[in-house]
Design an enzyme around this catalytic site. Structure first.
Site, PDB file in Angstrom:
ATOM      1  N   HIS A  64      -3.283  49.368 -16.306  1.00  0.00           N
ATOM      2  CA  HIS A  64      -4.693  49.437 -15.899  1.00  0.00           C
ATOM      3  C   HIS A  64      -4.863  50.272 -14.629  1.00  0.00           C
ATOM      4  CE1 HIS A  64      -7.128  46.980 -18.571  1.00  0.00           C
ATOM      5  NE2 HIS A  64      -6.300  45.953 -18.504  1.00  0.00           N
ATOM      6  N   GLN A 104     -10.609  46.519 -13.473  1.00  0.00           N
ATOM      7  CA  GLN A 104     -11.390  45.785 -14.473  1.00  0.00           C
ATOM      8  C   GLN A 104     -12.624  45.118 -13.864  1.00  0.00           C
ATOM      9  OE1 GLN A 104      -7.786  43.598 -16.198  1.00  0.00           O
ATOM     10  NE2 GLN A 104      -9.170  43.772 -17.951  1.00  0.00           N
ATOM     11  N   GLY A 130      -3.662  37.960 -17.078  1.00  0.00           N
ATOM     12  CA  GLY A 130      -3.672  38.872 -15.944  1.00  0.00           C
ATOM     13  C   GLY A 130      -4.977  39.618 -15.846  1.00  0.00           C
ATOM     14  N   HIS A 163       1.155  45.628 -18.956  1.00  0.00           N
ATOM     15  CA  HIS A 163      -0.253  45.775 -19.326  1.00  0.00           C
ATOM     16  C   HIS A 163      -1.121  45.957 -18.074  1.00  0.00           C
ATOM     17  CE1 HIS A 163      -3.862  44.511 -21.906  1.00  0.00           C
ATOM     18  NE2 HIS A 163      -4.332  44.439 -20.674  1.00  0.00           N
ATOM     19  N   GLU A 164      -0.902  45.120 -17.068  1.00  0.00           N
ATOM     20  CA  GLU A 164      -1.751  45.174 -15.863  1.00  0.00           C
ATOM     21  C   GLU A 164      -1.472  46.429 -15.038  1.00  0.00           C
ATOM     22  OE1 GLU A 164      -4.203  43.297 -15.992  1.00  0.00           O
ATOM     23  OE2 GLU A 164      -3.365  41.906 -17.455  1.00  0.00           O
ATOM     24  N   CYS A 178      -7.296  42.122 -24.251  1.00  0.00           N
ATOM     25  CA  CYS A 178      -7.671  42.524 -22.891  1.00  0.00           C
ATOM     26  C   CYS A 178      -9.084  42.033 -22.629  1.00  0.00           C
ATOM     27  CB  CYS A 178      -7.596  44.041 -22.793  1.00  0.00           C
ATOM     28  SG  CYS A 178      -8.015  44.682 -21.168  1.00  0.00           S
ATOM     29  N   LEU A 179      -9.319  41.504 -21.434  1.00  0.00           N
ATOM     30  CA  LEU A 179     -10.668  41.011 -21.101  1.00  0.00           C
ATOM     31  C   LEU A 179     -11.694  42.142 -21.088  1.00  0.00           C
ATOM     32  CD1 LEU A 179      -9.817  38.392 -18.307  1.00  0.00           C
ATOM     33  CD2 LEU A 179     -10.642  37.898 -20.607  1.00  0.00           C
TER      34      LEU A 179
END
Ligand code: CO
Length: 160
Positions: free
Chosen positions: A131, A47, A42, A127-128, A85-86
């Site tokens: 953000h 981000q 995701g 998680h997303e 996480c990216l």
């Protein structure tokens, strides 16, 4: 389009509601392309430096672009699993999340949807959506664990 890395302050802002008049189709397309390229389950708009409530998820064949997503139900039952996480490349940790969530969102065309996820999909949705509130997975860890992990992260970032 580039992925913002911790500790970029843009990752800590509360993202704004998306107005459906906003041209978000192009943003969503670019995010999908980036997610596919970089690999991951995701990606959230903050981000990539866009402080808007838009996420893309791609988990085990479930793919969706979700606008203004919100969690409207959470199971009491919990799950533990490894997250990365990216925006924090090179580190991961076990995070406790709700086993199941129900999410209400809009699709790109404005249609309202409700989706229910369990297991990995539930984890990725949580998680997303975090953000969008400026929350990162490391915030769910105990302080000692987080400090240790961030030291490792900074070391890896310098080496990279
Ligand atoms: Co992330």
């Amino acid at each position: 389009m580039k992925i913002k890395l911790y500790p970029d302050p843009e990752l800590r802002q509360r993202a704004a509601e998306v107005d459906l008049n906003d041209a978000v189709k192009e943003l969503a397309d670019e995010m999908v392309r980036l997610l596919t390229l970089r690999g991951g389950w995701g990606l959230a708009a903050p981000q990539v430096g866009v402080s808007k409530r838009l996420i893309v998820v791609d988990v085990d064949g479930f793919f969706a672009v979700l606008i203004n997503p919100s969690i409207i139900g959470k199971s009491k039952e919990k799950q533990k699993g490894i997250e990365g996480c990216l925006s924090l490349p090179g580190i991961e940790a076990e995070v406790e999340r709700a086993e199941k969530v129900r999410v209400r969102a809009q699709k790109l065309e404005g249609e309202e949807v409700e989706i229910e996820g369990s297991g990995l999909l539930s984890r990725v949705l949580q998680h997303e959506i975090d953000h969008l509130e400026g929350v990162l997975f490391i915030d769910h860890l105990g302080e000692a664990k987080r400090t240790m992990l961030l030291k490792e992260y900074e070391k890896k970032l310098k080496e990279a």
